[in-house]
Design a protein around this motif. Structure first.
Motif, PDB file in Angstrom:
ATOM      1  N   ALA A  42       3.582  -9.687  -2.719  1.00  0.00           N
ATOM      2  CA  ALA A  42       3.163  -8.281  -2.703  1.00  0.00           C
ATOM      3  C   ALA A  42       2.136  -8.012  -3.805  1.00  0.00           C
ATOM      4  O   ALA A  42       1.147  -7.308  -3.582  1.00  0.00           O
ATOM      5  CB  ALA A  42       4.373  -7.372  -2.855  1.00  0.00           C
ATOM      6  N   LYS A  43       2.345  -8.585  -4.966  1.00  0.00           N
ATOM      7  CA  LYS A  43       1.413  -8.390  -6.078  1.00  0.00           C
ATOM      8  C   LYS A  43       0.032  -8.954  -5.739  1.00  0.00           C
ATOM      9  O   LYS A  43      -0.984  -8.287  -5.927  1.00  0.00           O
ATOM     10  CB  LYS A  43       1.949  -9.049  -7.346  1.00  0.00           C
ATOM     11  N   SER A  46      -1.663  -6.854  -3.116  1.00  0.00           N
ATOM     12  CA  SER A  46      -2.152  -5.609  -3.711  1.00  0.00           C
ATOM     13  C   SER A  46      -3.477  -5.820  -4.447  1.00  0.00           C
ATOM     14  O   SER A  46      -4.379  -4.990  -4.362  1.00  0.00           O
ATOM     15  CB  SER A  46      -1.106  -5.067  -4.689  1.00  0.00           C
ATOM     16  N   GLU A  47      -3.589  -6.933  -5.137  1.00  0.00           N
ATOM     17  CA  GLU A  47      -4.794  -7.222  -5.923  1.00  0.00           C
ATOM     18  C   GLU A  47      -5.981  -7.615  -5.056  1.00  0.00           C
ATOM     19  O   GLU A  47      -7.114  -7.251  -5.338  1.00  0.00           O
ATOM     20  CB  GLU A  47      -4.495  -8.351  -6.924  1.00  0.00           C
ATOM     21  N   ILE A  68       0.579   0.821   4.548  1.00  0.00           N
ATOM     22  CA  ILE A  68      -0.231   0.581   3.360  1.00  0.00           C
ATOM     23  C   ILE A  68      -1.527   1.369   3.513  1.00  0.00           C
ATOM     24  O   ILE A  68      -2.155   1.342   4.587  1.00  0.00           O
ATOM     25  CB  ILE A  68      -0.502  -0.926   3.172  1.00  0.00           C
ATOM     26  N   GLU A  69      -1.894   2.089   2.464  1.00  0.00           N
ATOM     27  CA  GLU A  69      -3.089   2.937   2.482  1.00  0.00           C
ATOM     28  C   GLU A  69      -4.308   2.149   2.962  1.00  0.00           C
ATOM     29  O   GLU A  69      -4.578   1.044   2.488  1.00  0.00           O
ATOM     30  CB  GLU A  69      -3.360   3.486   1.077  1.00  0.00           C
ATOM     31  N   TRP A 129       6.615  -5.209   0.099  1.00  0.00           N
ATOM     32  CA  TRP A 129       5.651  -4.326  -0.547  1.00  0.00           C
ATOM     33  C   TRP A 129       6.378  -3.154  -1.218  1.00  0.00           C
ATOM     34  O   TRP A 129       6.198  -2.868  -2.395  1.00  0.00           O
ATOM     35  CB  TRP A 129       4.660  -3.842   0.509  1.00  0.00           C
ATOM     36  N   TYR A 130       7.219  -2.491  -0.448  1.00  0.00           N
ATOM     37  CA  TYR A 130       7.971  -1.321  -0.925  1.00  0.00           C
ATOM     38  C   TYR A 130       8.965  -1.710  -2.022  1.00  0.00           C
ATOM     39  O   TYR A 130       9.086  -1.024  -3.034  1.00  0.00           O
ATOM     40  CB  TYR A 130       8.685  -0.660   0.255  1.00  0.00           C
ATOM     41  N   ASN A 132       8.742  -3.971  -4.134  1.00  0.00           N
ATOM     42  CA  ASN A 132       8.026  -4.296  -5.367  1.00  0.00           C
ATOM     43  C   ASN A 132       7.360  -3.073  -5.985  1.00  0.00           C
ATOM     44  O   ASN A 132       6.573  -3.192  -6.914  1.00  0.00           O
ATOM     45  CB  ASN A 132       7.009  -5.415  -5.123  1.00  0.00           C
ATOM     46  N   GLY A 133       7.646  -1.904  -5.438  1.00  0.00           N
ATOM     47  CA  GLY A 133       7.187  -0.657  -6.044  1.00  0.00           C
ATOM     48  C   GLY A 133       5.797  -0.196  -5.645  1.00  0.00           C
ATOM     49  O   GLY A 133       5.252   0.724  -6.257  1.00  0.00           O
ATOM     50  N   TYR A 134       5.230  -0.796  -4.600  1.00  0.00           N
ATOM     51  CA  TYR A 134       3.894  -0.383  -4.160  1.00  0.00           C
ATOM     52  C   TYR A 134       4.001   0.814  -3.211  1.00  0.00           C
ATOM     53  O   TYR A 134       4.967   0.945  -2.470  1.00  0.00           O
ATOM     54  CB  TYR A 134       3.154  -1.557  -3.516  1.00  0.00           C
ATOM     55  N   PRO A 135       2.990   1.694  -3.230  1.00  0.00           N
ATOM     56  CA  PRO A 135       3.078   2.929  -2.451  1.00  0.00           C
ATOM     57  C   PRO A 135       2.922   2.720  -0.948  1.00  0.00           C
ATOM     58  O   PRO A 135       2.256   1.808  -0.491  1.00  0.00           O
ATOM     59  CB  PRO A 135       1.913   3.761  -2.986  1.00  0.00           C
TER      60      PRO A 135
END
Length: 139
Positions: A42-43, A46-47, A68-69, A129-130, A132-135
């Motif tokens: 997930a990290k 995200s990157e 995911i946005e 994703w969720y 791991n704290g991602y929006p």
């Protein structure tokens, strides 16, 4: 007896020559088709994903719970899935996810088989994703 051995020997040589050519061409095909799916945490997802197209392959009911946005939604289960995906350039980075990762991994493999060269997969899907704290976006 000699008349029988010579044709059999020639036949065996011919068979071996053909099978050698096949394996050579197969390894050449494998070499040219060296693109593989890259699994990302997930990290990492995200990157890296902002540099490409994020592709959500879930159903509309799943997407209604959030995504995911910026993700493009193309339902993997629709018959025109590959037709819709084909609108994305084969050289563009594509970041795929689903609910838990199985569906998007299968979709990612299909893309590589179709000639896509930069295919990335979110391990664990939107659930990871969720967790791991991602929006998650409701849009």
């Amino acid at each position: 007896m000699k008349k029988f051995i010579l044709p059999v020997f020639a036949f065996v040589l011919t068979i071996n020559a053909c099978s050698t050519d096949k394996s050579s061409s197969q390894s050449a095909e494998q070499t040219t088709s060296s693109a593989t799916v890259v699994n990302l945490s997930a990290k990492e997802f995200s990157e890296k994903s902002p540099s490409g197209t994020i592709l959500d392959v879930r159903t509309p009911g799943e997407v209604a719970q959030g995504k995911i946005e910026g993700a493009v939604v193309i339902d993997f289960y629709q018959p025109d899935f590959m037709e819709q995906v084909s609108k994305i350039s084969k050289d563009q980075e594509i970041y795929l996810y689903c609910a838990v990762g199985a569906r998007s991994e299968e979709a990612a493999q299909m893309l590589v088989q179709q000639g896509y060269t930069k295919v990335y997969h979110l391990q664990g899907g939107i659930q990871a994703w969720y967790q791991n704290g991602y929006p998650i976006s409701q849009n």
